[in-house]
Structure formats: C-alpha cells, structure tokens
Design an enzyme around this catalytic site. Structure first.
Site, short mmCIF file in Angstrom:
data_model
loop_
_atom_site.label_atom_id
_atom_site.label_comp_id
_atom_site.label_asym_id
_atom_site.label_seq_id
_atom_site.Cartn_x
_atom_site.Cartn_y
_atom_site.Cartn_z
N GLU A 93 49.56 41.85 32.10
CA GLU A 93 48.66 41.16 31.18
C GLU A 93 49.27 39.78 30.99
O GLU A 93 49.86 39.47 29.96
CB GLU A 93 48.52 41.92 29.86
CG GLU A 93 47.26 41.54 29.09
CD GLU A 93 47.42 40.29 28.25
OE1 GLU A 93 47.59 39.19 28.83
OE2 GLU A 93 47.38 40.42 27.02
N GLU A 144 49.05 31.14 32.76
CA GLU A 144 50.31 31.87 32.64
C GLU A 144 50.88 32.28 33.99
O GLU A 144 51.85 33.04 34.06
CB GLU A 144 50.13 33.11 31.74
CG GLU A 144 49.98 32.77 30.27
CD GLU A 144 49.98 34.02 29.41
OE1 GLU A 144 50.62 35.03 29.78
OE2 GLU A 144 49.34 33.99 28.34
#
Length: 283
Positions: A104, A113
């Site tokens: 995640e 990210e």
C-alpha cells in the site's frame, strides 16, 4: 511521521478490501512479501490468514515501532520486519522467493510514493513466477469538475492592487476530501491511466489525450482520484461524492479560467505520467 500513517488505518473500506483480498489469495504456510510496513496492519492481516510474512520498511523508526506492534499482537513468529527499502532487500533477507506481494504505497495521485519502480523490481527479484499481487492493478480516474472554492487558491485584486501575476507561482493542483460538497462533477468518470502492478518490466512514461463530455454547468478543472483492483473480485475506489470517506484525497487540476459549458460539450484533456509523477491539463 506523516499524519497519513494514522489516517489510513482508520479507513474501514480500505482495510476490508485488503483483508478480503489477502484471505482469497493466501494458502496455509505460503510466503507473503509486503512493501511498506507502516503500522504493520496489512502484515498482521496476512499472518492472521495463515501466511508467513516478510515486510520491509525504509524508515527505521517506523520499522521499530511496527515490530513492537506485531509483538504486542502475538505475531512475531509469523511476521519478520526488515528495515530496508524494498530495492535493497535480498533473497537472503527473504529466505526464498515469495508467493504473494502486497503493498500500500500508493498516494493521492497513485504514483508519487514510488509504487511503479518498487513493484517492477520486486516482481523481477523477489517473487515466484505467477505470484499473486495485491493490489493487482491501479487506475488514475478523472472527470470534469467545479470547485466552489476555486477562487480562493489565486490572487486577484487586493487593497486596490492587481496581484494576478503572482499566480504563476501557485501549485498546479490541490487536494479535496472526496466527500466535500464544494466539489461538483461535470462529466462521467473515465480511466486516464491503467497500471498492471504485476509487471516485471519498467513502466514507460506515457502521455494520453482524452475527450470528456460535460453534463453542463461551470467547469473549473479536472478532478483526479484512484481505483485499486485488489484482484479479480475486489475493487477499492475513492470517487468523489460516492460512498464513504477515504484516507486518500482527490486532486483538483484547475483550468486557467473556468468555462460555462453546455450539456454534451466535449472538452479535451491531456495527461502525462512519469515514474513518480502525474500532470493533467486541458488542451
């Protein structure tokens, strides 16, 4: 650590989507690799369903806290935390190839990210052929929209002075909570980009042009959100104005000037993505 670490674990729909996908994928004794330990929540979910888990975390303070969380929940014998970035994890660290990859490491724009390079690297080096990946795919979704608070993000006339030249320093987008009623969608949703998180090769940069049909009314920009296909069954999507709140926000990409549109009017938008960034604008 960033406050989102404490927000994501309270997103019930997100947690349930991951938990159900892990339950469907895990067989007793299989090995799960998690990228991005965080609080340890997903690793513990995998262990609860019968997996042996190796989870990596680049931030040593977070890794240490996760070890304590995992120990407090009696799962230290099933979950091993490696305080390394996934790109530095070796097969020796792993003790063999994993059967399942879970992560995640997606952001509001899906990519910033480092999800794409982390997945392609792990799939090549650390996963068995045919390994399951959770989430399996991710989409960047868009629609025409209007933000009722659009004007407050820009300078104009203030105290008798024109400050509009300062607007060139404004951010190219801003975040809006998905349930905020200041946002109105002005078209049907569409996929701008679609990513296979199980790909072994690097993801190429891509530029795409898309035509969106207005439902009518004022259009101030483009709203962007994410959808995660956990597997063939489960989907998590944080579409604005639909369902429960989300730990991820939607991103509003403003036009230079709002348009008054008629129903059926087509507006062309362009999206560009690189490894860890997305840019969206109107033609």
């Amino acid at each position: 650590v960033p406050k989102w670490h404490f927000l994501i674990v309270r997103d019930k729909l997100r947690n349930e989507a991951y938990d159900r996908a892990l339950q469907r994928a895990i067989t007793p004794g299989c090995k799960v690799l998690e990228i991005g330990t965080g609080s340890g929540l997903l690793a513990m979910m995998a262990a609860r369903h019968g997996a042996n888990v190796v989870t990596c975390e680049a931030n040593p303070a977070i890794a240490a806290a996760a070890r304590d969380v995992i120990a407090a929940n009696g799962l230290s014998d099933r979950v091993r935390v490696i305080a390394k970035h996934s790109s530095e994890v070796t097969l020796s660290d792993m003790g063999g190839l994993a059967d399942i990859l879970v992560s995640e490491i997606v952001s509001n724009d899906l990519l910033s990210e480092g999800a794409l390079p982390a997945h392609s690297d792990a799939m090549k080096r650390l996963l068995k052929p045919g390994a399951a990946v959770i989430p399996a795919r991710g989409q960047i979704r868009v629609a025409l929209a209007h933000d009722a608070e659009w004007p407050r993000h820009y300078a104009g006339e203030v105290s008798g002075f024109d400050l509009s030249a300062f607007n060139r320093l404004a951010r190219p987008n801003w975040e809006i909570p998905v349930q905020n009623d200041r946002l109105s969608l002005r078209s049907e949703a569409a996929n701008l980009f679609d990513f296979d998180f199980g790909a072994h090769e690097p993801y190429p940069n891509q530029c795409r042009t898309l035509s969106l049909q207005s439902t009518g009314g004022e259009v101030g920009g483009i709203i962007q959100w994410i959808a995660l296909e956990m597997d063939d069954t489960g989907i998590y999507e944080n579409q604005p104005g639909v369902g429960a709140p989300s730990c991820w926000g939607a991103l509003f990409w403003p036009m230079r000037q709002a348009l008054c549109t008629e129903a059926g009017q087509n507006i062309t938008i362009i999206g560009n993505h690189e490894v860890d960034r997305v840019r969206i604008w109107c033609e």
